[in-house]
Design a protein around this motif. Structure first.
Motif, mmCIF file in Angstrom:
data_model
loop_
_atom_site.group_PDB
_atom_site.id
_atom_site.type_symbol
_atom_site.label_atom_id
_atom_site.label_comp_id
_atom_site.label_asym_id
_atom_site.label_seq_id
_atom_site.Cartn_x
_atom_site.Cartn_y
_atom_site.Cartn_z
ATOM 1 N N LEU A 119 0.723 -1.188 0.151
ATOM 2 C CA LEU A 119 0.050 -0.037 0.004
ATOM 3 C C LEU A 119 0.970 1.203 0.201
ATOM 4 C CD1 LEU A 119 -2.922 1.152 0.585
ATOM 5 C CD2 LEU A 119 -2.180 1.401 2.927
ATOM 6 N N VAL A 120 0.556 2.269 -1.065
ATOM 7 C CA VAL A 120 1.460 3.492 -0.929
ATOM 8 C C VAL A 120 0.287 4.568 -1.087
ATOM 9 C CG1 VAL A 120 2.961 4.877 -2.323
ATOM 10 C CG2 VAL A 120 3.212 2.228 -2.159
ATOM 11 N N VAL A 121 0.631 5.336 -0.098
ATOM 12 C CA VAL A 121 -0.181 6.739 0.019
ATOM 13 C C VAL A 121 0.819 7.846 -0.376
ATOM 14 C CG1 VAL A 121 -1.641 8.120 1.364
ATOM 15 C CG2 VAL A 121 -1.909 5.744 1.612
ATOM 16 N N ARG A 122 0.524 8.649 -1.199
ATOM 17 C CA ARG A 122 1.076 9.729 -1.740
ATOM 18 C C ARG A 122 0.494 11.253 -1.474
ATOM 19 N NH1 ARG A 122 4.428 8.978 -6.756
ATOM 20 N NH2 ARG A 122 5.806 7.999 -5.254
ATOM 21 N N MET A 123 1.092 11.960 -0.722
ATOM 22 C CA MET A 123 0.416 13.018 -0.304
ATOM 23 C C MET A 123 1.361 14.313 -0.243
ATOM 24 S SD MET A 123 -2.823 13.054 0.149
ATOM 25 C CE MET A 123 -3.901 11.377 -0.144
ATOM 26 N N PRO A 124 1.045 15.763 -0.298
ATOM 27 C CA PRO A 124 1.844 16.904 -0.102
ATOM 28 C C PRO A 124 2.630 16.780 1.190
ATOM 29 C CG PRO A 124 -0.079 17.619 -1.015
ATOM 30 C CD PRO A 124 -0.257 15.957 -0.639
ATOM 31 N N GLU A 125 1.974 16.282 2.249
ATOM 32 C CA GLU A 125 2.491 16.322 3.720
ATOM 33 C C GLU A 125 2.668 15.048 4.338
ATOM 34 O OE1 GLU A 125 0.621 19.377 6.261
ATOM 35 O OE2 GLU A 125 -0.895 19.488 4.939
ATOM 36 N N PRO A 126 3.964 14.779 4.926
ATOM 37 C CA PRO A 126 4.260 13.410 5.303
ATOM 38 C C PRO A 126 3.071 13.067 6.413
ATOM 39 C CG PRO A 126 5.965 14.807 5.948
ATOM 40 C CD PRO A 126 4.758 15.596 4.941
ATOM 41 N N LEU A 127 2.845 13.918 7.423
ATOM 42 C CA LEU A 127 1.853 13.261 8.276
ATOM 43 C C LEU A 127 0.342 12.941 7.605
ATOM 44 C CD1 LEU A 127 1.039 12.950 11.145
ATOM 45 C CD2 LEU A 127 0.424 15.492 11.361
ATOM 46 N N VAL A 128 -0.013 13.627 6.689
ATOM 47 C CA VAL A 128 -1.314 13.303 6.088
ATOM 48 C C VAL A 128 -1.184 12.315 5.373
ATOM 49 C CG1 VAL A 128 -2.976 13.990 4.316
ATOM 50 C CG2 VAL A 128 -1.935 15.706 5.709
ATOM 51 N N ALA A 129 -0.020 11.929 4.727
ATOM 52 C CA ALA A 129 0.098 10.653 4.013
ATOM 53 C C ALA A 129 0.086 9.393 5.190
ATOM 54 C CB ALA A 129 1.505 10.458 3.356
ATOM 55 N N ALA A 130 0.678 9.739 6.468
ATOM 56 C CA ALA A 130 0.783 8.447 7.182
ATOM 57 C C ALA A 130 -0.602 8.296 7.928
ATOM 58 C CB ALA A 130 1.946 8.806 8.457
ATOM 59 N N GLN A 131 -1.356 9.333 7.924
ATOM 60 C CA GLN A 131 -2.804 9.153 8.355
ATOM 61 C C GLN A 131 -3.680 8.412 7.633
ATOM 62 O OE1 GLN A 131 -4.101 13.133 10.889
ATOM 63 N NE2 GLN A 131 -2.384 13.770 9.376
ATOM 64 N N VAL A 132 -3.567 8.728 6.382
ATOM 65 C CA VAL A 132 -4.552 8.278 5.262
ATOM 66 C C VAL A 132 -3.981 6.650 5.185
ATOM 67 C CG1 VAL A 132 -4.946 8.084 2.902
ATOM 68 C CG2 VAL A 132 -4.821 10.385 4.040
ATOM 69 N N ALA A 133 -2.900 6.300 5.052
ATOM 70 C CA ALA A 133 -2.175 5.089 5.021
ATOM 71 C C ALA A 133 -2.749 4.242 6.290
ATOM 72 C CB ALA A 133 -0.728 4.949 5.053
ATOM 73 N N GLN A 134 -2.863 4.815 7.280
ATOM 74 C CA GLN A 134 -3.298 4.155 8.705
ATOM 75 C C GLN A 134 -4.875 3.910 8.551
ATOM 76 O OE1 GLN A 134 -1.486 2.803 11.502
ATOM 77 N NE2 GLN A 134 -3.515 2.013 12.088
#
Length: 168
Positions: free
Chosen positions: A139-154
Motif C-alpha cells: 500500500l502506498v499513499v502519496r500526499m504533499p505532507e508526510p503526516l497526512v500521508a501517514a494518517q491516510v495510510a493508517q
C-alpha cells in the motif's frame, strides 16, 4: 535554453499487507502463488481465503475511496483538522462551492461532481499493488505532507481490514 520544472514535494507512506490465510506454511506458499491467478486450491474449505486480486479491487473501488475521503486528517499546512475530501480540493475551489450533497437512490450510490473530482484526485494517491518478491501487497499513499500521508495510510489499512472481515 534550459527548462526548469518546479514540482511540489510529495511524500510516500508505504505499508506491506500480508493477505489473510488460515493455511499451514507449506499450503500457504503454494496457494498464495495459485491465488495470484485467481484460483483457490480448496485447502481448509471451511475458511474462505481471498485472492490478493480482490484486495486491489476493494482499495480501487468507489465505496472504499468515498469512505476514505471522510477520514479526518491533521494538516500542518492548513493548520487544523479537516476531511481528506477538504484537503484534496481546497475550500476556494468553485467545484466544491457548487457541489450538491450525494444521495443514495435505492441501491445506487450517487456520485456528485465534487465527489468525482475528489475520487479522481485520490486515484493515484492511494494504490495497492502485488509485490511478488515479498509475497505481500504494498500500500502506498502519496500526499504533499508526510503526516497526512501517514494518517491516510493508517486509515486505509484499518478500513481494508474491516472490509475483508465483513467480506468473509
Amino acid at each position: 535554453g534550459f527548462v526548469a520544472a518546479v514540482m511540489p514535494e510529495e511524500y510516500d507512506a508505504t505499508c506491506c499487507v500480508v493477505p489473510q490465510s488460515s493455511q499451514s506454511a507449506g499450503q500457504n506458499r503454494v496457494s498464495s502463488l495459485v491465488a495470484l491467478a485467481g484460483i483457490n486450491l480448496g485447502y481448509n474449505d471451511d475458511v474462505a481465503a481471498l485472492s490478493p486480486l480482490l484486495y486491489e479491487d476493494i482499495v480501487g473501488g468507489v465505496a472504499f475511496r468515498k469512505e476514505l475521503l471522510r477520514t479526518e486528517v491533521y494538516s500542518a499546512r492548513e493548520g487544523g483538522y479537516m476531511t481528506l475530501r477538504e484537503y484534496l480540493i481546497p475550500k476556494s475551489d468553485k467545484l466544491r462551492e457548487s457541489a450538491l450533497e450525494a444521495a443514495e437512490v435505492g441501491e445506487i450510490d450517487v456520485v456528485t461532481r465534487y465527489d468525482y473530482a475528489c475520487l479522481r484526485a485520490l486515484e493515484h494517491r492511494v494504490t495497492l499493488t502485488q509485490d511478488d518478491g515479498k509475497g505481500c501487497l504494498t500500500l502506498v499513499v502519496r500526499m504533499p505532507e508526510p503526516l497526512v500521508a501517514a494518517q491516510v495510510a493508517q486509515a486505509a489499512i484499518e478500513q481494508l481490514q474491516r472490509y475483508i472481515t465483513e467480506f468473509k
